[in-house]
Scaffold this active site. Structure first.
Site, PDB file in Angstrom:
ATOM      1  N   HIS A  95      -7.596 -82.285 -69.890  1.00  0.00           N
ATOM      2  CA  HIS A  95      -5.930 -82.331 -69.447  1.00  0.00           C
ATOM      3  C   HIS A  95      -5.678 -83.406 -68.435  1.00  0.00           C
ATOM      4  CE1 HIS A  95      -2.202 -79.893 -67.784  1.00  0.00           C
ATOM      5  NE2 HIS A  95      -2.079 -81.189 -68.611  1.00  0.00           N
ATOM      6  N   ASP A  96      -4.949 -84.316 -68.913  1.00  0.00           N
ATOM      7  CA  ASP A  96      -4.657 -85.345 -67.856  1.00  0.00           C
ATOM      8  C   ASP A  96      -4.392 -84.983 -66.646  1.00  0.00           C
ATOM      9  OD1 ASP A  96      -2.233 -84.680 -68.706  1.00  0.00           O
ATOM     10  OD2 ASP A  96      -1.779 -86.745 -69.952  1.00  0.00           O
ATOM     11  N   THR A  97      -3.706 -83.882 -66.518  1.00  0.00           N
ATOM     12  CA  THR A  97      -3.183 -83.810 -64.997  1.00  0.00           C
ATOM     13  C   THR A  97      -4.496 -83.058 -64.361  1.00  0.00           C
ATOM     14  OG1 THR A  97      -1.307 -83.123 -65.753  1.00  0.00           O
ATOM     15  CG2 THR A  97      -1.650 -82.142 -63.642  1.00  0.00           C
TER      16      THR A  97
ATOM     17  N   ASN B  92       5.712 -77.270 -63.212  1.00  0.00           N
ATOM     18  CA  ASN B  92       6.180 -78.582 -64.058  1.00  0.00           C
ATOM     19  C   ASN B  92       7.916 -78.902 -63.702  1.00  0.00           C
ATOM     20  OD1 ASN B  92       3.773 -78.089 -65.313  1.00  0.00           O
ATOM     21  ND2 ASN B  92       4.670 -78.679 -67.353  1.00  0.00           N
TER      22      ASN B  92
ATOM     23  N   GLY C 159       2.124 -92.742 -62.327  1.00  0.00           N
ATOM     24  CA  GLY C 159       2.935 -93.821 -62.622  1.00  0.00           C
ATOM     25  C   GLY C 159       4.074 -93.853 -61.461  1.00  0.00           C
TER      26      GLY C 159
ATOM     27  N   THR D  27       5.810 -89.059 -66.961  1.00  0.00           N
ATOM     28  CA  THR D  27       6.881 -88.481 -67.951  1.00  0.00           C
ATOM     29  C   THR D  27       7.151 -87.167 -67.006  1.00  0.00           C
ATOM     30  OG1 THR D  27       6.102 -89.538 -69.754  1.00  0.00           O
ATOM     31  CG2 THR D  27       7.327 -87.472 -70.104  1.00  0.00           C
TER      32      THR D  27
END
Length: 463
Positions: free
Chosen positions: A216-218, A276, A382, A239
């Site tokens: 999971h990228d997080t 989130n 980002g 995002t």
């Protein structure tokens, strides 16, 4: 991304970049996972000789394989409308409070359990013999070996965060066959070797091992937070904004559920206790609607707009779907009796103020609900390139913000591979290496906290 790791060296270079464009078909919104796999192969070809490969991606979405191991259609995109209203049907069988107490996962309409419920009567579901989450699917195509990485598995809402194993109780009550899932893997576990066909197509010389990372990228991004102690909060920006704390145990209280905090699993038995927030998706969609103006110029104009004139709830699912974002933000401001942004710069400032306000709320509530105080907020991803957002977050939280690294998920991915191959030490050692080798920017809080409290009160979200 190509990483090079040594005792005092941590380098990351871009080997190949390729687009990730969802495709809308008559039956709904899909990922072009075949295009993504082609991009992975191109990236391996561009990278040249490597000692290990690891894959991370977004969470919750999956591909279905038939009895021959063939893909049953492109995976459905989590922003597809098929899960609208499904959660309430699921809760009739397993009430939301019981589901949270068992899994600790926040409500989001796209959680894997709701996707599975929405797809239950489909022909694909009937033909499926294996379910692989997106990074596990790509790994399977590279190696021919199946597995389900744990940090990503936790986002399915089918894992017990206390045992770190599948919840047979939840799956049984919801009629989900856990036999669809491949065996669980941990970050650092071997995931196989590149298949001969992959070696031939990429020009690599084998054997090349594939290493399981925090897929999971997080989870990879949190592993790359360059913290020097334990009293920190993190915000993984892109995002989405994922704002919260790293804990040793889940928080499964009803108050935590009501605040919509999630307990996703992290590296080395940790829990990513976070919320989130809609994130820079809001700005990305606006920029797309405005015809892709120069972002740097837009941010400079936004910095000159008076702050906190109008704010929206950056956690509102009303902003989840693509399209008409400037109009939807204007409608939300109008509905709450606030001035309606009239220019792209005003809308941009509204978005950034709203994100900073949501970051403040998440950081403050996480501390209270978990009983853990923090001294600093680390922003990775980002959003570190957006100096205005970083400063506004420091102002809103009333805490120093340390920004960097930008490519946090890639650094976390590379460091877990390096650790598995004996090049770095424990998680704290990984973070020390990051702090020594990366250029980080510190933002000190400015202004009056009362203005942020007042803005939160306008939305009914003030802590």
């Amino acid at each position: 991304m190509l990483g090079r790791v040594g005792p005092d060296m941590l380098e990351l270079t871009e080997a190949h970049r390729f687009p990730n464009r969802p495709v809308r078909l008559p039956e709904g919104l899909h990922w072009d996972v075949l295009g993504l796999y082609a991009g992975v192969l191109d990236g391996l070809r561009a990278a040249g000789a490597v000692d290990s490969v690891g894959i991370d991606s977004w969470a919750v979405d999956y591909g279905l394989l038939d009895a021959d191991g063939a893909l049953l259609g492109n995976p459905v995109h989590y922003r597809d409308a098929r899960t609208e209203g499904v959660a309430r049907r699921v809760w009739e069988t397993l009430p939301a409070a019981e589901l949270y107490a068992a899994t600790g996962i926040q409500y989001a309409p796209f959680n894997t359990v709701y996707q599975l419920a929405a797809a239950r009567s489909s022909a694909r579901a009937a033909a499926a013999r294996r379910l692989l989450l997106v990074p596990d699917l790509l790994t399977y195509w590279l190696t021919g070996e199946e597995g389900t990485e744990l940090t990503n598995a936790s986002t399915t809402q089918l894992v017990d965060p206390r045992t770190r194993r599948w919840s047979h109780e939840v799956a049984g009550r919801l009629g989900i066959d856990l036999g669809l899932f491949a065996p669980l893997r941990l970050p650092g576990d071997p995931a196989g070797l590149l298949r001969p066909g992959v070696l031939e197509e990429t020009g690599l010389t084998g054997p090349v091992p594939v290493t399981t990372v925090a897929s999971h990228d997080t989870a990879s991004a949190v592993a790359a937070v360059p913290a020097t102690g334990e009293r920190f909060a993190y915000i993984c920006t892109g995002t989405w904004s994922l704002a919260g704390l790293e804990l040793d145990a889940p928080v499964l209280t009803e108050e935590s559920r009501a605040a919509n905090f999630t307990n996703e699993l992290g590296l080395d038995g940790t829990v990513r206790y976070l919320r989130n927030i809609m994130g820079l998706w809001l700005l990305q969609e606006c920029v797309r609607a405005w015809g892709e103006p120069d972002l740097g110029g837009l941010l400079r104009q936004a910095a000159g707009v008076p702050g906190l004139r109008s704010v929206v709830d950056a956690g509102d699912a009303a902003f989840l779907a693509p399209g008409r974002m400037p109009e939807r933000i204007a409608e939300a401001c109008r509905a709450s009796g606030q001035p309606v942004p009239g220019t792209p710069a005003e809308t941009t400032r509204c978005i950034l103020d709203s994100l900073a306000l949501a970051h403040r709320g998440a950081v403050e509530q996480a501390q209270r609900l978990a009983g853990r105080a923090v001294d600093v907020v680390h922003i990775v991803g980002g959003g570190t390139r957006n100096a205005l957002l970083c400063q506004l977050t420091a102002d809103a939280c009333g805490l120093p913000v340390v920004a960097g690294p930008t490519e946090a998920a890639a650094f976390g991915n590379v460091l877990v591979q390096a650790r598995a191959h004996g090049l770095v030490g424990d998680r704290a050692g990984m973070r020390r290496l990051l702090a020594r080798t990366r250029s980080l920017t510190r933002y000190e809080p400015r202004g009056d906290a009362a203005a942020w409290r007042a803005a939160g009160a306008r939305l009914g979200t003030a802590p």
